[in-house]
Enzyme design. Structure first.
Site, PDB file in Angstrom:
ATOM      1  N   ASP A  76      32.257  31.020  42.972  1.00 44.10           N
ATOM      2  CA  ASP A  76      32.160  29.641  42.499  1.00 44.10           C
ATOM      3  C   ASP A  76      33.547  29.076  42.230  1.00 44.10           C
ATOM      4  OD1 ASP A  76      32.230  31.589  40.338  1.00 44.10           O
ATOM      5  OD2 ASP A  76      31.981  29.907  38.960  1.00 44.10           O
ATOM      6  N   GLU A 139      31.528  32.269  37.221  1.00 46.97           N
ATOM      7  CA  GLU A 139      32.722  32.612  36.452  1.00 46.97           C
ATOM      8  C   GLU A 139      33.385  31.385  35.845  1.00 46.97           C
ATOM      9  OE1 GLU A 139      37.124  33.553  35.996  1.00 46.97           O
ATOM     10  OE2 GLU A 139      36.070  31.978  37.080  1.00 46.97           O
TER      11      GLU A 139
END
Length: 277
Positions: A76, A139
Site C-alpha cells: 500500500d 502499513e
C-alpha cells in the site's frame, strides 16, 4: 501546474498459474487487493509457495526447515496527491529511474526482495531456514494487515524490513497517533470556527486545509482583514457568502520523516486565523 486525476490502479492481468481472488477478499478495497493478487501471481510464476491471508496480507516462500526468516514489505502507499509530472501509478522509467507513488516506499524494495529470493532459489544455495516475504497492505494506515497476519500465520524467528531506503532503513518502530481536545464555549456575536480539516494521512505533511468560519453579524471589515492576512500566505483562498466564510490554504506535501521538504497547509491556516480567534 493544473491538477490532474489518474485512475488509482490499472486493470490487472490474469495469471494462469495463480488463483484469482474475488473482490470480497479485498480487505482494503479493490485496488490494493488487485495489487496483492498481482504480486502473489508473480511469485507463484517464479516457483515460490504463496498464500493470500484473507485479503489482509500475503506471503511468498522458498527453502525448507523448521525455522522461518521473514522479509516484511508492504504494497500500500499514501495517497498520490496532485501535481504529478508522471502518472503516479504508471511505473514510468526515465533516465534510469522509475517514477510513481510507492516506488521507494515500498513497492521498489518489495519487488527487489522477490527477485532476490528468485536468485537465491536459482543459485542452489542450501538453506537451513525457510525465507518468507510477507506482503502487508495497510502499513500506511493502521497496520491491521500485520495484526491479522500475527493472529493467523506463523511468526518468523528473525527478519528485517527493506522499507524505503534500505539498507539505511531496515526496521519499523511504529507510529504515534495523538488526539488533542479542548472544551470551550462560543462567544456571542463573535466569529468562530465551525469546521476545520486538513491532511490526507498522519505521516504526510498536509498540502491542503479547509475551514468554515461563522460570522454571526454581516461584517465586511472582518472579511477584509481576513483577506489582508491571506495576501501574506501564498495559496490561500477565501469565499465569503452570508454568515459563512470558507477558507482554504494550500501547501506542499512530503513524508512525515522529512517535514522540512514540505509546506504545512494546516500551519498556514493557524497563522491566518490566530489573530481573529
Amino acid at each position: 501546474m493544473p491538477c490532474r486525476h489518474y485512475p488509482q490502479y490499472p486493470e490487472s492481468r490474469p495469471h494462469s498459474k495463480h488463483q484469482r481472488y474475488s473482490p470480497a477478499a479485498h480487505a482494503f478495497g479493490l485496488s490494493i487487493g488487485q495489487c496483492l493478487d498481482e504480486m502473489l501471481a508473480l511469485c507463484s510464476s517464479l516457483g515460490m509457495r504463496t498464500k493470500n491471508c484473507g485479503g489482509y496480507a500475503g506471503w511468498a516462500e522458498i527453502g525448507s526447515g523448521e525455522e522461518l526468516c521473514g522479509v516484511l514489505v508492504h504494497l500500500d502507499v499514501v495517497p498520490a496527491g496532485d501535481g504529478w509530472e508522471h502518472l503516479p501509478f504508471g511505473g514510468i522509467m526515465e533516465d534510469g529511474k522509475t517514477y510513481g507513488r510507492g516506488t521507494v516506499d515500498d513497492k521498489g524494495p518489495a519487488i527487489a526482495s522477490v527477485f532476490a529470493l528468485k536468485a537465491i532459489a536459482d543459485s542452489g544455495l542450501p538453506l537451513s531456514r525457510r525465507i518468507r516475504i510477507i506482503f502487508g497492505t495497510d502499513e500506511e494506515n493502521a497496520w491491521t494487515c500485520m495484526d491479522y497476519y500475527k493472529e493467523h500465520e506463523e511468526i518468523p524467528c528473525t527478519g528485517f524490513s527493506p522499507d524505503a531506503e534500505f539498507p539505511v532503513i531496515y526496521a519499523e518502530k511504529g507510529i504515534l497517533f495523538a488526539t488533542l481536545d479542548k472544551e470551550g464555549t462560543v462567544e456571542e456575536d463573535k466569529p468562530y470556527i465551525r469546521n476545520l480539516s486538513g491532511g490526507r494521512r498522519a505521516n504526510m505533511v498536509p498540502d491542503e486545509c479547509h475551514a468554515e468560519l461563522v460570522v454571526p453579524e454581516p461584517d465586511g471589515s472582518f472579511v477584509r482583514l481576513l483577506e489582508l492576512g491571506a495576501s501574506t500566505i501564498p495559496g490561500t483562498h477565501i469565499c465569503a457568502g452570508g454568515p459563512v466564510v470558507k477558507v482554504r490554504t494550500t501547501g506542499k506535501t512530503s513524508h512525515g520523516s522529512t517535514p522540512e521538504n514540505g509546506v504545512n497547509a494546516v500551519s498556514n491556516m493557524m497563522l491566518l486565523l490566530e489573530p481573529f480567534m
